[in-house]
Scaffold this active site. Structure first.
Site, PDB file in Angstrom:
ATOM      1  N   SER A  30      17.355   7.360  -2.843  1.00 26.82           N
ATOM      2  CA  SER A  30      16.488   6.191  -2.950  1.00 26.82           C
ATOM      3  C   SER A  30      16.492   5.735  -4.404  1.00 26.82           C
ATOM      4  CB  SER A  30      15.095   6.600  -2.492  1.00 26.82           C
ATOM      5  OG  SER A  30      14.249   5.491  -2.523  1.00 26.82           O
ATOM      6  N   LEU A  31      15.533   4.939  -4.804  1.00 28.83           N
ATOM      7  CA  LEU A  31      15.463   4.497  -6.200  1.00 28.83           C
ATOM      8  C   LEU A  31      14.107   4.863  -6.772  1.00 28.83           C
ATOM      9  CD1 LEU A  31      16.910   0.862  -6.184  1.00 28.83           C
ATOM     10  CD2 LEU A  31      17.855   2.816  -7.384  1.00 28.83           C
ATOM     11  N   LYS A  37      20.720  -1.231 -13.443  1.00 24.98           N
ATOM     12  CA  LYS A  37      21.708  -0.150 -13.349  1.00 24.98           C
ATOM     13  C   LYS A  37      22.481  -0.041 -14.652  1.00 24.98           C
ATOM     14  CE  LYS A  37      22.221  -0.902  -8.421  1.00 24.98           C
ATOM     15  NZ  LYS A  37      22.984  -1.496  -7.316  1.00 24.98           N
ATOM     16  N   LYS A  41       9.682  -3.440  -9.645  1.00 31.24           N
ATOM     17  CA  LYS A  41       9.069  -4.207  -8.547  1.00 31.24           C
ATOM     18  C   LYS A  41       8.270  -5.414  -9.028  1.00 31.24           C
ATOM     19  CE  LYS A  41       9.386  -1.438  -4.695  1.00 31.24           C
ATOM     20  NZ  LYS A  41       8.977  -1.584  -3.322  1.00 31.24           N
ATOM     21  N   GLU A  70      22.392  -3.080   1.915  1.00 28.15           N
ATOM     22  CA  GLU A  70      21.151  -3.395   2.617  1.00 28.15           C
ATOM     23  C   GLU A  70      21.431  -4.369   3.749  1.00 28.15           C
ATOM     24  OE1 GLU A  70      18.779  -1.708   1.086  1.00 28.15           O
ATOM     25  OE2 GLU A  70      16.822  -2.591   1.595  1.00 28.15           O
ATOM     26  N   LYS A 122      16.631  -6.972  -5.827  1.00 34.29           N
ATOM     27  CA  LYS A 122      16.371  -5.833  -4.947  1.00 34.29           C
ATOM     28  C   LYS A 122      16.076  -6.399  -3.560  1.00 34.29           C
ATOM     29  CE  LYS A 122      13.757  -1.583  -4.415  1.00 34.29           C
ATOM     30  NZ  LYS A 122      13.420  -1.793  -3.025  1.00 34.29           N
ATOM     31  N   GLU A 161      20.312  -6.915 -10.875  1.00 33.07           N
ATOM     32  CA  GLU A 161      20.551  -7.664  -9.634  1.00 33.07           C
ATOM     33  C   GLU A 161      19.299  -7.678  -8.779  1.00 33.07           C
ATOM     34  OE1 GLU A 161      23.862  -5.080  -8.787  1.00 33.07           O
ATOM     35  OE2 GLU A 161      22.705  -3.948  -7.315  1.00 33.07           O
ATOM     36  N   CYS A 204     -23.033 -36.851  12.005  1.00 32.96           N
ATOM     37  CA  CYS A 204     -22.877 -35.393  11.893  1.00 32.96           C
ATOM     38  C   CYS A 204     -22.954 -35.005  10.412  1.00 32.96           C
ATOM     39  CB  CYS A 204     -21.534 -34.985  12.483  1.00 32.96           C
ATOM     40  SG  CYS A 204     -21.058 -33.306  12.084  1.00 32.96           S
ATOM     41  N   CYS A 227     -15.226 -33.500  16.532  1.00 31.12           N
ATOM     42  CA  CYS A 227     -16.633 -33.820  16.762  1.00 31.12           C
ATOM     43  C   CYS A 227     -16.720 -35.334  16.889  1.00 31.12           C
ATOM     44  CB  CYS A 227     -17.471 -33.331  15.592  1.00 31.12           C
ATOM     45  SG  CYS A 227     -19.101 -34.098  15.514  1.00 31.12           S
ATOM     46  N   CYS A 282     -19.952 -29.256  18.469  1.00 30.43           N
ATOM     47  CA  CYS A 282     -19.766 -29.232  17.017  1.00 30.43           C
ATOM     48  C   CYS A 282     -20.712 -28.202  16.398  1.00 30.43           C
ATOM     49  CB  CYS A 282     -20.040 -30.616  16.440  1.00 30.43           C
ATOM     50  SG  CYS A 282     -20.079 -30.603  14.638  1.00 30.43           S
ATOM     51  N   GLU A 286       0.833  -1.208   0.000  1.00 29.03           N
ATOM     52  CA  GLU A 286       0.000   0.000   0.000  1.00 29.03           C
ATOM     53  C   GLU A 286       0.869   1.259   0.000  1.00 29.03           C
ATOM     54  OE1 GLU A 286      -3.596   0.630   2.858  1.00 29.03           O
ATOM     55  OE2 GLU A 286      -2.817  -1.394   3.138  1.00 29.03           O
ATOM     56  N   TYR A 287       1.951   1.204   0.784  1.00 20.76           N
ATOM     57  CA  TYR A 287       2.862   2.340   0.869  1.00 20.76           C
ATOM     58  C   TYR A 287       3.459   2.641  -0.506  1.00 20.76           C
ATOM     59  CZ  TYR A 287       6.859   5.188   2.261  1.00 20.76           C
ATOM     60  OH  TYR A 287       7.769   6.204   2.377  1.00 20.76           O
ATOM     61  N   ASP A 288       3.882   1.568  -1.194  1.00 22.18           N
ATOM     62  CA  ASP A 288       4.450   1.737  -2.534  1.00 22.18           C
ATOM     63  C   ASP A 288       3.449   2.373  -3.482  1.00 22.18           C
ATOM     64  OD1 ASP A 288       6.991   0.907  -2.227  1.00 22.18           O
ATOM     65  OD2 ASP A 288       6.640  -1.169  -2.859  1.00 22.18           O
ATOM     66  N   TYR A 304      25.698  -2.822  -2.424  1.00 20.23           N
ATOM     67  CA  TYR A 304      25.272  -2.769  -3.821  1.00 20.23           C
ATOM     68  C   TYR A 304      25.678  -1.511  -4.582  1.00 20.23           C
ATOM     69  CZ  TYR A 304      21.329  -0.736  -1.239  1.00 20.23           C
ATOM     70  OH  TYR A 304      20.573  -0.018  -0.380  1.00 20.23           O
ATOM     71  N   CYS A 353     -23.509 -30.328  14.244  1.00 19.13           N
ATOM     72  CA  CYS A 353     -24.514 -31.231  14.827  1.00 19.13           C
ATOM     73  C   CYS A 353     -24.688 -31.012  16.325  1.00 19.13           C
ATOM     74  CB  CYS A 353     -24.127 -32.675  14.556  1.00 19.13           C
ATOM     75  SG  CYS A 353     -22.670 -33.205  15.476  1.00 19.13           S
ATOM     76  N   ASP A 357      15.109  -6.758   0.241  1.00 16.81           N
ATOM     77  CA  ASP A 357      14.067  -6.065   0.997  1.00 16.81           C
ATOM     78  C   ASP A 357      14.498  -5.937   2.454  1.00 16.81           C
ATOM     79  OD1 ASP A 357      11.726  -4.800   1.395  1.00 16.81           O
ATOM     80  OD2 ASP A 357      10.448  -6.566   1.237  1.00 16.81           O
TER      81      ASP A 357
HETATM   82  S1  IVH Z   1      21.016   0.722  -5.574  1.00 20.22           S
HETATM   83  C1  IVH Z   1      21.508   5.494  -5.016  1.00 20.22           C
HETATM   84  N1  IVH Z   1      20.671  -1.816  -5.452  1.00 20.22           N
HETATM   85  O1  IVH Z   1      16.086  -0.269  -2.391  1.00 20.22           O
HETATM   86  C2  IVH Z   1      20.671   4.383  -4.551  1.00 20.22           C
HETATM   87  N2  IVH Z   1      19.392  -0.472  -3.979  1.00 20.22           N
HETATM   88  O2  IVH Z   1      13.668   1.235  -2.798  1.00 20.22           O
HETATM   89  C3  IVH Z   1      21.256   3.148  -5.025  1.00 20.22           C
HETATM   90  N3  IVH Z   1      17.926  -1.753  -2.493  1.00 20.22           N
HETATM   91  O3  IVH Z   1      17.330   2.755  -1.228  1.00 20.22           O
HETATM   92  C4  IVH Z   1      20.484   2.005  -4.589  1.00 20.22           C
HETATM   93  N4  IVH Z   1      18.508  -3.749  -3.217  1.00 20.22           N
HETATM   94  O4  IVH Z   1      17.841   0.547   0.114  1.00 20.22           O
HETATM   95  C5  IVH Z   1      20.299  -0.634  -4.949  1.00 20.22           C
HETATM   96  N5  IVH Z   1      20.519  -4.135  -5.458  1.00 20.22           N
HETATM   97  C6  IVH Z   1      20.148  -2.950  -4.960  1.00 20.22           C
HETATM   98  C7  IVH Z   1      19.205  -2.824  -3.921  1.00 20.22           C
HETATM   99  C8  IVH Z   1      18.835  -1.564  -3.468  1.00 20.22           C
HETATM  100  C9  IVH Z   1      17.762  -3.079  -2.361  1.00 20.22           C
HETATM  101  C10 IVH Z   1      17.199  -0.752  -1.686  1.00 20.22           C
HETATM  102  C11 IVH Z   1      17.972   0.447  -1.272  1.00 20.22           C
HETATM  103  C12 IVH Z   1      17.231   1.585  -1.913  1.00 20.22           C
HETATM  104  C13 IVH Z   1      15.869   1.040  -1.952  1.00 20.22           C
HETATM  105  C14 IVH Z   1      14.942   1.776  -2.861  1.00 20.22           C
END
Ligand code: IVH
Length: 649
Positions: free
Chosen positions: A71-72, A276, A300, A162, A104, A102, A412, A406, A394, A39-41, A214, A397, A106
């Site tokens: 962030s990403l 990347k 995602k 991470e 991601k 690669e 039954c 039961c 039950c 939901e946040y996403d 990463y 029955c 969590d």
């Molecule tokens: S690269 C400049 N690579 O996902 C930011 N981030 O939702 C470069 N994350 O803030 C981030 N796996 O905390 C990168 N293979 C990966 C990752 C990764 C998880 C996290 C990271 C980022 C967040 C964004």
């Protein structure tokens, strides 16, 4: 000093409403969120781009990031990814772009600073400019080296990565938390974040945390200029780094699919892939916004976890009387299907999780595994809710319940419905069209009190059932009639001998070959085949007069089930037993009706149309399209002469 991440010119984040700020704070700083990650996403994706992060909490020192911790940018669809690629191609003036892809991870983002090869400082992201000093806590993570390996390391190296928890570590940790009366975490990400933020590093040391690096944020000294090579270099220095796949844009989609398919086998949660641009030179050219690098994208997966509410807790009664609690949920789309009901297994599991009416719960569906409730979101528990009280009678029955069962047996109605449904199921008699709804009506209308009653049903009775058209009623009766000659193992599985499932039924059929032989066998004989526990149940079952009567009635109604050797010889009478056969073409020696009768007598189910499920086709002259279809599906054909020679009338 080279810097891979550009310093933002100004903070252009738009003001957010207080609720969104609260969610952001919960997501990034606290470990007790009020909305699900999915939901946040969705919420963040629906907002204009802005800086996402959280202010550092009180009890850790503040650290200013030398290079902002970004962030990403998120992508959810193929179109989003293609738009990203188009922009990159435009920026670089080429369509020939190499991407490193690669997993991601969590977890929670951290930044580690190594000077002279020593870990000197570690921090969280915080608001991207200032983070929390978690150096001492990070030092307790076994996969983080205190000192870089080897002789050749950069003088200064800032690695971002991470911190995460494996699924096994999370399950284990939560079990311990529940046993100690502590609140469990809702998912491994929250558990990792909470564990990293322990005031006492000794506590962090007890948590099963892992780290993966990463991206390199700063480096002084020799270092590769491709992201993929940098990741290899990190691993050589003792810092775990993600596996690299180098691909073109087409390969990105293939990799995404492969990772999505395999995500449950990794042992830790990934919520997508990260794409990347592999060349650091190109990355610098493309640059960053003040929110995220423009050279990277997080793509995602469809979420495996969603939150929903418990609208009811039903008690189901199984065919042997076991009471199973089932949570009725507000329907929620998760892991590719809509989930509206989830088993809570038994009273003990329900008590342990303390799931209550009105609770918000985390529903997880990973791969093909059945959906489960993994946690209750305590911050959302309605006021005044009470623990669920398991019934002492039950629900079907009102009979006595002992050890969550039961005790009324087939008196039954719920047990009778479940027993009939099982009797009809694929692994038992294979009666098509007899699901829960039909079984329930047959029992409620008192049309079926025991298995033999099924074989006494009339067309009129079946047509009278709700939702039953004339054709489906006839189909059901045909299917019931066809079930009279299923293999013995299926009958043994069907009739409800406690502890005799598919596998014990197979062993019994193989060894004893007929129902009479199983019924007459001594406990000693049976023990050699199915062990002492099952043999006891078999003897007990057939010692009861109502079960003997049931078998006698089935036999009087024409049920003839024998063992079919798995390696049935070609000339055996049994090759048609339980098989679906289609007749096509013209025959001179017999009429179609005679052939049908002959095949039915040999145990075949004669059906009209060829499908994947057809076992044989009996072909005469001018066979037509049915034979063509059978050939294309690789279904064997047999001539009527062959049948007559091998199985003379
Ligand atoms: S690269 C400049 N690579 O996902 C930011 N981030 O939702 C470069 N994350 O803030 C981030 N796996 O905390 C990168 N293979 C990966 C990752 C990764 C998880 C996290 C990271 C980022 C967040 C964004």
């Amino acid at each position: 000093m080279t810097s891979d991440l550009k310093t933002p010119v100004a903070n252009d984040s738009i003001p957010t409403d207080p609720q969104i700020e609260r969610y952001q704070h919960q997501y990034h700083s606290l470990d007790a969120p009020e909305i699900s990650d999915a939901e946040y996403d969705r919420l963040i994706a629906s907002l204009p781009q802005q800086s996402v992060g959280a202010s550092p909490l009180g009890h850790f020192g503040k650290i200013q990031h030398n290079v902002p911790m970004l962030s990403l940018q998120n992508a959810f669809t193929k179109e989003d990814v293609l738009a990203f690629h188009k922009r990159i191609c435009h920026d670089l003036g080429t369509t020939n772009v190499e991407y490193a892809v690669e997993p991601k991870y969590d977890g929670v983002a951290v930044s580690l600073l190594y000077q002279g090869g020593e870990l000197v400082r570690a921090s969280t992201r915080g608001d991207g400019l200032f983070g929390e000093d978690v150096t001492e806590n990070i030092r307790t993570i076994p996969s983080v080296p205190q000192r870089l390996l080897g002789e050749k390391y950069p003088d200064l190296l800032e690695v971002r990565g991470e911190v995460y928890m494996t699924r096994a570590g999370f399950d284990d940790f939560n079990l311990r938390a529940i046993a100690n009366g502590d609140k469990p975490f809702v998912n491994p990400r929250n558990a990792a974040a909470g564990s990293l933020r322990q005031v006492d590093p000794k506590e962090t040391a007890n948590r099963p945390l892992e780290m993966i690096g990463y991206v390199v944020a700063q480096v002084q000294g020799d270092f590769p200029s491709l992201h993929s090579e940098r990741m290899k270099a990190l691993a050589i220095l003792g810092l775990p780094a993600p596996p690299q796949a180098l691909v073109t844009i087409d390969g990105v989609f293939q990799y995404y699919q492969e990772m999505q398919d395999h995500r449950t086998t990794l042992g830790f949660d990934i919520d997508g892939i990260v794409i990347k641009v592999n060349s650091i030179h190109f990355q610098d050219q493309i640059g960053s916004t003040n929110h995220a690098p423009r050279w990277a994208l997080s793509y995602k997966f469809t979420p495996q976890e969603e939150w929903t509410t418990v609208e009811g807790i039903d008690i189901q009664v199984g065919r042997f009387g076991t009471l199973t609690p089932v949570a009725k949920l507000k329907p929620v789309f998760v892991g590719g299907t809509t989930v509206s009901s989830v088993t809570l297994h038994n009273e003990a599991r329900l008590k342990e999780k303390d799931i209550r009416l009105g609770d918000t719960v985390v529903v997880r569906r990973a791969g093909e595994v059945v959906p489960q409730i993994t946690a209750v979101v305590m911050v959302r528990r309605p006021e005044g809710s009470a623990p669920f009280v398991f019934p002492t009678q039950c629900p079907s029955c009102s009979g006595e319940v002992r050890s969550n069962k039961c005790t009324a047996g087939l008196a039954c109605p719920a047990q009778r419905v479940a027993a009939i449904q099982h009797f009809a199921s694929r692994s038992a008699m294979g009666i098509d069209g007899l699901g829960a709804a039909v079984a329930e009506q047959l029992v409620k209308g008192n049309l079926v009190r025991s298995f033999p009653d099924l074989y006494r049903l009339t067309l009129e009775q079946v047509e009278g059932l709700e939702g039953m058209a004339e054709k489906s009623a006839q189909n059901l009766l045909d299917s019931i009639a066809l079930s009279k000659s299923v293999p013995l193992s299926k009958l043994l599985n069907a009739i409800g001998i406690p502890r005799v499932g598919k596998s014990a039924a197979n062993d019994l059929a193989e060894h004893f070959s007929s129902l009479e032989a199983v019924m007459c066998a001594t406990k000693e004989d049976l023990k050699k085949v199915v062990g002492s526990v099952v043999s006891h149940e078999v003897v007990e079952f057939f010692a009861q007069s109502h079960n003997q009567e049931m078998v006698r009635q089935l036999q009087n109604l024409g049920i003839r089930c024998f063992h079919v050797a798995s390696q049935a010889p070609e000339n055996s009478l049994h090759i048609f037993l339980g098989k679906k056969v289609v007749i096509t073409g013209k025959f001179s020696s017999m009429t179609r009706a005679e052939i049908k009768e002959k095949l039915t007598a040999l145990g075949a189910r004669v059906v009209d149309n060829v499908s994947k499920k057809t076992d044989y086709v009996v072909a005469g002259q001018d066979p037509g399209v049915k034979l063509e279809k059978a050939k294309s599906l690789g279904i064997p054909t047999i001539s009527i002469e062959e049948i007559l020679v091998k199985n003379p009338v």
